[in-house]
Design a protein around this motif. Structure first.
Motif, short mmCIF file in Angstrom:
data_model
loop_
_atom_site.label_atom_id
_atom_site.label_comp_id
_atom_site.label_asym_id
_atom_site.label_seq_id
_atom_site.Cartn_x
_atom_site.Cartn_y
_atom_site.Cartn_z
N PRO A 1 2.04 -5.33 -1.07
CA PRO A 1 2.85 -6.06 -2.02
C PRO A 1 2.08 -7.69 -1.51
N THR B 1 7.53 -10.09 -5.65
CA THR B 1 7.23 -8.12 -5.43
C THR B 1 7.69 -7.78 -3.91
N LYS B 2 7.45 -8.61 -2.75
CA LYS B 2 7.37 -8.76 -1.29
C LYS B 2 9.42 -7.95 -1.48
#
Lengths: 328, 384
Positions: free
Chosen positions: B297, B302-303
């Motif tokens: 990612p 997103t992480k």
């Protein structure tokens, strides 16, 4: 010898409906040591919430506890009168974070008043003292103490969930039941709430009974796991055993049905069919119509409770065999 | 008028560019799609002539979907993923942008007969150019599976009636027997067997999983090409989710369907999707193939999402989960300036040199690697 905070023996909670008796919890037994956390897993309708309500003696009518014992701190609450439970047990010894906590708060009272209410009624605090105390608990669950003057609609979902957790803790119970505490929340907030529960569990040394259909949440929090199916505990054991060497076909299937984020992307399995109607469960083992390993005996006789190890038991004929052979 | 209206380049140009990029496989292309909901103004605001305010549910997003793939929209509740899905098939009127969709030739012909001025080129039709009242022929091709299997079926209808209704609306099957045959086949397709028995039941007689199968049967009965699946498994038990997902995959193969799959669960997305788009507050922040997105990612959001997903691993209970994110989601009516994620971004604290850029200029979605798109200043150094 370890001290048990909660002992449940042969508990039966039935709902007496017009269409017949629904055996929501049917002969359930387990023990919980002090500070130990239990995860109860199962599909919807398997009786896990009924079990939770039974532990508080809050089963909604037409449900009733019809047998068994619930011993909390040495006292059997099944025999107690309602007023005694209310003054001595409920919330003081055992409390609950209800499912859909967002709706568990009263919209017309401030958060502070709702939090302080148990202190006023149970401990005789004045309103001012109680609100001061409530502020401490809000800080403990990671909220700003100023929130006491806010109304529930001013808070986000995660904040409300924290308030409800603080509410469950305010009389310092030893056992807190959390019924699907994170289902309505987003993943990020869910992770934060789970961290909070972990922290509280360690700092306050409380036992959390976590009820959820999501086994991955149980893995984050519980020491022991009870897997329920159709009103019965089909497997009970320490977390590692249940997750790494599940014995009951139902537990195995449940674990294989979780889509995982990491690791190999193997094909998911699922359990065919639907859970049985608890008004008249199938004869023999209740899981047999959906079980891959069903044998003749499973269809006729209810399976025995087999202790694979002192703390790991399973309700299944697959493991009953050896025992039966040795007997006959 | 106000900021609400966008200046869009001519359709021909936009379409040509994307066709060149994606090629044959392109099925649907949303270009700068926008759905703003106006907020009712108070008397004071009207009198002082304050500009109108909007909830920017879908805020100028661009993405394409290829034929035969499952494209996922992932995000927290309130990020606009459902609004996007509904706007795409015109259940909601888009506020701006284009939606190019490769329709069947016969559908295009039908639409053209109804309305002269639709935009059609190279087999693509711009859904935003079709009059809402003339949209019916396209409804056959664009279907939706709703999230709530309890609320989306009429309790007074038998399953047969629920499935027959779309056939009647679209005039498929002349006689009762003919329609019944189609209904029974659809029930068989979703594995509600024996179909004769299920056809005469009412929704309350079915379990959640069975109801969702009816929902799926209703979506496929008109032989669509594109289905928006709006969290089809989120209300179901974990033990039957896999079964429904597998059924959807099977139908996709059998009928050559394309899905837009909306979910908040990254693990489910990884299992069913080919490509995943992550949404945050009405904007797509990252798009990549499912494996690429989860293994590698780029965007800080997103992480954080990936870190937050619980895993069925007993080791985890000894650890606290570190989720690299701060604060809470702001309201979609008051979106922060610059990168809308900046107030919650942890990467921003590690890169103070980007602060000015992040807090004032909104990053575009750019292609960082092959078909891996990200909207973050971290990955654009030297380019701006």
């Amino acid at each position: 010898m370890a001290k048990y905070v909660l002992e449940v023996e042969h508990l039966k909670t039935y709902y007496y409906t017009y269409k017949g008796i629904v055996r929501g919890v049917d002969d359930v037994s387990f023990k919980l040591e002090e500070g130990e956390s239990l995860g109860i897993a199962g599909e919807s309708g398997c009786g896990k919430s009924t079990l939770a309500f039974s532990l508080l003696k809050l089963v909604p009518p037409p449900g009733r506890i019809v047998g068994g014992k619930i011993v909390i701190d040495g006292q059997d609450i099944v025999k107690m009168s309602e007023s005694e439970v209310r003054s001595k047990i409920r919330w003081k010894k055992i409390s609950m974070v209800f499912q859909g906590a967002m709706n568990a708060l009263n919209p017309v009272y401030t958060v502070g008043y709702q939090l302080a209410e148990p202190l006023i009624y149970h401990k005789g605090y004045s309103k001012k003292e109680a609100i001061e105390e409530a502020k401490k608990y809000l800080e403990m669950v990671g909220l700003a103490p100023e929130i006491v003057n806010r109304y529930p609609h001013e808070l986000s979902g995660g904040m409300k969930q924290r308030v409800v957790i603080a509410m469950a803790l305010i009389l310092r119970p030893k056992i807190v039941i959390a019924d699907e505490p994170t289902t309505a929340l987003d993943v990020v907030v869910q992770a934060q709430i789970l961290n909070l529960l972990k922290k509280l569990q360690r700092e306050l040394k409380i036992s959390i009974i976590l009820i959820t259909h999501d086994l991955s949440i149980i893995a984050e929090l519980a020491d022991k796991v009870a897997v329920m199916y159709a009103g019965k505990i089909v497997e009970f054991g320490p977390l590692d055993k249940i997750f790494l060497e599940p014995k009951h076909p139902y537990t195995q299937a449940l674990l294989k049905s979780i889509p995982r984020l990491r690791g190999s992307k193997e094909k998911l399995e699922w359990i065919p069919g639907t859970p049985p109607d608890l008004r008249n469960p199938p004869p023999g083992c209740r899981f047999h119509p959906r079980c891959k390993f069903a044998m003749d005996i499973c269809r006729k006789e209810p399976p025995p409770e087999v202790y694979l190890e002192p703390d790991h038991r399973v309700l299944c004929w697959l493991y009953g065999k050896e025992k039966r052979n040795s007997q006959g | 008028m106000s900021k609400q209206q966008l200046k869009l380049p001519p359709r021909d140009e936009v379409l040509k560019a994307i066709e060149k990029k994606v090629g044959e496989k392109l099925l649907l292309y949303a270009y700068k799609l926008r759905k703003w909901f106006p907020i009712r103004r108070g008397i004071k605001e009207v009198l002082t002539r304050q500009p109108p305010r909007f909830v920017r549910a879908v805020d100028t997003i661009t993405f394409y979907i290829k034929e035969g793939e499952t494209f996922c929209l992932v995000g927290e509740s309130g990020c606009g993923k459902t609004t996007t899905g509904r706007t795409l098939i015109r259940l909601l009127e888009p506020t701006g942008g284009y939606i190019f969709y490769k329709a069947r030739p016969e559908t295009i012909k039908e639409i053209k007969e109804l309305q002269k001025n639709v935009y059609v080129k190279d087999g693509f039709i711009d859904l935003t150019s079709v009059n809402a009242k003339k949209f019916k022929p396209l409804r056959k091709e664009l279907q939706i599976i709703f999230q709530d299997p309890y609320g989306s079926l009429n309790p007074r209808f038998k399953i047969k009636d629920i499935l027959e209704e779309p056939l009647l609306v679209h005039g498929i099957g002349e006689t009762l027997e003919e329609r019944e045959k189609i209904v029974l086949k659809a029930l068989e397709d979703v594995k509600l067997t024996p179909p004769e028995e299920f056809a005469y039941r009412y929704p309350h007689m079915l379990s959640g999983g069975q109801r969702q199968r009816v929902g799926i049967a209703r979506a496929v009965i008109l032989n669509p090409r594109f289905i928006v699946a709006d969290e089809p498994v989120s209300m179901l038990d974990v033990s039957i989710r896999a079964e429904i997902l597998e059924l959807m995959n099977e139908l996709k193969r059998k009928y050559g369907l394309t899905y837009l799959f909306i979910t908040h669960d990254l693990a489910v997305a990884r299992y069913i999707c080919d490509r995943i788009a992550v949404m945050y507050l009405g904007k797509i922040v990252e798009v990549a193939s499912a494996d690429e997105l989860i293994d590698n990612p780029l965007h800080p959001y997103t992480k954080a999402l990936i870190a937050a997903v619980p895993e069925p691993d007993p080791e985890l209970r000894y650890k606290f989960k570190e989720v690299p994110i701060k604060g809470e989601v702001p309201s979609a009516a008051a979106i922060p300036p610059g990168c809308r994620f900046h107030p919650r971004c942890v990467a921003l604290d590690q890169h103070p040199e980007l602060r000015e850029q992040c807090t004032t200029v909104e990053p575009d979605l750019i292609e960082y690697e092959n078909e891996h798109y990200v909207a973050c200043w971290l990955y654009r150094r030297g380019q701006s």
